[in-house]
Design an enzyme around this catalytic site. Structure first.
Site, PDB file in Angstrom:
ATOM      1  N   PRO A  75     -15.908  -3.499   2.244  1.00  0.00           N
ATOM      2  CA  PRO A  75     -17.225  -3.522   2.908  1.00  0.00           C
ATOM      3  C   PRO A  75     -18.106  -2.356   2.485  1.00  0.00           C
ATOM      4  CG  PRO A  75     -15.548  -2.755   4.440  1.00  0.00           C
ATOM      5  CD  PRO A  75     -14.815  -3.248   3.219  1.00  0.00           C
ATOM      6  N   LEU A  76     -17.452  -1.234   2.092  1.00  0.00           N
ATOM      7  CA  LEU A  76     -18.231  -0.052   1.697  1.00  0.00           C
ATOM      8  C   LEU A  76     -18.304   0.097   0.177  1.00  0.00           C
ATOM      9  CD1 LEU A  76     -16.744   2.387   4.382  1.00  0.00           C
ATOM     10  CD2 LEU A  76     -19.067   1.472   4.325  1.00  0.00           C
ATOM     11  N   GLY A  77     -17.926  -0.955  -0.526  1.00  0.00           N
ATOM     12  CA  GLY A  77     -18.008  -0.880  -1.988  1.00  0.00           C
ATOM     13  C   GLY A  77     -16.730  -0.386  -2.635  1.00  0.00           C
ATOM     14  N   LEU A 109     -22.769   2.257  -1.282  1.00  0.00           N
ATOM     15  CA  LEU A 109     -23.237   3.488  -0.623  1.00  0.00           C
ATOM     16  C   LEU A 109     -24.291   4.198  -1.466  1.00  0.00           C
ATOM     17  CD1 LEU A 109     -19.863   4.873   0.817  1.00  0.00           C
ATOM     18  CD2 LEU A 109     -21.563   3.378   1.886  1.00  0.00           C
ATOM     19  N   TYR A 151       0.868  -1.174   0.000  1.00  0.00           N
ATOM     20  CA  TYR A 151       0.000   0.000   0.000  1.00  0.00           C
ATOM     21  C   TYR A 151       0.911   1.232   0.000  1.00  0.00           C
ATOM     22  CZ  TYR A 151      -3.970  -3.020   1.370  1.00  0.00           C
ATOM     23  OH  TYR A 151      -4.946  -3.984   1.432  1.00  0.00           O
TER      24      TYR A 151
END
Ligand code: NAP
Length: 285
Positions: free
Chosen positions: A206-208, A218, A57
Site C-alpha cells: 500500500p505504501l509502494g 511516497l 518472512y
C-alpha cells in the site's frame, strides 16, 4: 475504528503487515530485535487486531517474533498467513505450488505461531496463468484445512478476477490479497469484484513497498504536496486514500518502526475531502 468481517472475526480496517520485521530483504533476524517486538506490542495496544504474516518472512523470523511479542494472543486477534512460497539459503524467493507442500507449510504456520487455528490463510499464486487443474488441487487443500478447522477462512493472493470467480464456484473466499496502491491499480477489477461480493480486499504494497527506490508512492509529488498542505505525512495521505477506495479494503501497512506504526494507525481518524480524493484519483501509474 471501522471494522469489516474476516474469517469469522470482525477486524479494524487498519491492521499490520509483518513483512518488514525480519532483516533486510525480509531475510534473517531484524536489525533491532527489541524494536520489532515493541512494534508488535504497540500495534495491539493501539487497537490493531489483524496481523498479516508468512512462514517465509525471515524465513520463520516474523512468526517467531509475533509469538514472542504477543502469545498468549488476545482473543480477538486475527492472525493471517499465506502459503505458496519458501526461501532458499540465500534469501531467494521460491514458488511452492505442490499441494502437499502447501499443507505442510500451513501446519508449520500453526506450529510456529502456537495456535490451533488461523483466521485466514491466503493461497499465494506465484506464476500467474489461468485457473487450471493445479489451482483446483491447491484449492482442495485449502478447503480441507478450512473444513478441518485449521483456518477460519480461505484467502487468495496475487490472483486474477478469473481465479476469484473460479474459486467462488467451489467455495467461500474471505479475503483477497493483491498488490494495489495509488500508482498501481492493476487489480482494480479484482477489487471491484470483492467489493460487490463483500469479500475483504487487503492490498499489499500500500505504501509502494520497501523494494523500489525511489518509492513511487511516497515520493509522488501530488502526494507530497497534499501532505504538506494538510499537515499529514505522505504515508498517511496514501493510506487514507486507499481506505476511501472501498469499505471492504483492509490495510496491512508494513513497518519496522514504532513511529511509523503510530503514524499509520492514526489514519483511522483522517478523512480526505472530495477535492483531495479527486486529485489523488487522478494520479497516474
Ligand atoms: N500476499 C503477498 O504476496 C504479499 C506481498 C508483499 C507484502 N505482503 C503483506 O503486505 C504488507 C504490506 O506490504 P509491504 O510491507 O511489503 O509494503 P508497504 O506497506 O507498501 O511498505 C513498506 C515500506 O514502507 C515503509 N513505511 C511504513 N510506514 C511508513 C511511514 N509511516 N512513513 C514512511 N515509510 C513507511 C517501511 O519502512 P519502515 O520499516 O522504515 O517503516 C517499508 O519500507 C506486508 O508487510 C506483508 O504482510 C503480502
Amino acid at each position: 475504528m471501522d471494522s469489516f468481517p474476516l474469517g469469522g472475526l470482525s477486524v479494524a480496517r487498519i491492521g499490520f503487515g509483518a513483512m518488514q520485521l525480519p532483516g533486510p530483504g525480509v531475510f534473517g533476524p531484524p536489525r533491532d530485535h527489541d524494536e520489532a517486538v515493541a512494534v508488535l506490542r504497540r500495534a495491539v495496544e493501539l487497537g490493531v487486531d489483524h496481523i498479516d504474516t508468512a512462514q517465509f518472512y525471515g524465513p520463520d523470523i516474523a512468526n517467531e517474533l509475533i509469538r514472542e511479542a504477543l502469545h498468549p494472543y488476545p482473543e480477538n486477534l486475527a492472525l493471517v498467513s499465506k502459503v505458496g512460497g519458501r526461501r532458499d539459503e540465500t534469501g531467494g524467493w521460491l514458488a511452492v505450488p505442490d499441494p502437499a507442500d502447501l499443507r505442510r507449510d500451513l501446519e508449520a504456520n500453526l506450529r510456529t505461531l502456537g495456535v490451533d487455528q488461523l483466521a485466514a490463510v491466503n493461497l499465494r499464486l506465484m506464476d500467474g496463468g489461468a485457473p487450471d487443474q493445479l489451482f483446483d488441487d491447491q484449492l482442495s487443500v485449502m478447503i480441507d484445512a478450512r473444513d478441518e478447522g485449521l483456518i477460519g477462512g480461505i484467502g487468495l493472493s496475487s490472483i486474477s478476477r478469473e481465479h476469484l470467480l473460479h474459486a467462488l464456484g467451489r467455495t467461500d473466499i474471505v479475503c483477497v490479497q493483491n498488490a494495489f496502491n495509488l500508482v498501481d491499480r492493476s487489480s482494480a477489477a479484482v477489487l471491484d469484484e470483492c467489493t460487490a461480493r463483500g469479500i475483504a480486499f487487503v492490498p499489499f504494497f500500500p505504501l509502494g513497498a520497501s523494494f523500489s527506490h525511489p518509492n513511487p508512492v511516497l515520493g509522488n509529488h501530488v502526494v507530497q504536496s497534499i501532505a504538506e498542505g494538510l499537515g499529514h505525512t505522505p504515508a498517511q495521505v496514501v493510506l487514507a486514500w486507499t481506505l476511501s477506495v472501498a469499505p471492504n479494503v483492509l490495510l496491512i501497512p508494513g513497518t519496522s518502526s514504532v513511529r511509523h506504526l503510530e503514524e499509520n494507525v492514526a489514519v483511522a481518524s483522517i478523512e480526505l475531502d472530495d477535492d483531495t480524493r479527486e486529485q489523488l484519483n487522478a494520479v497516474a501509474g
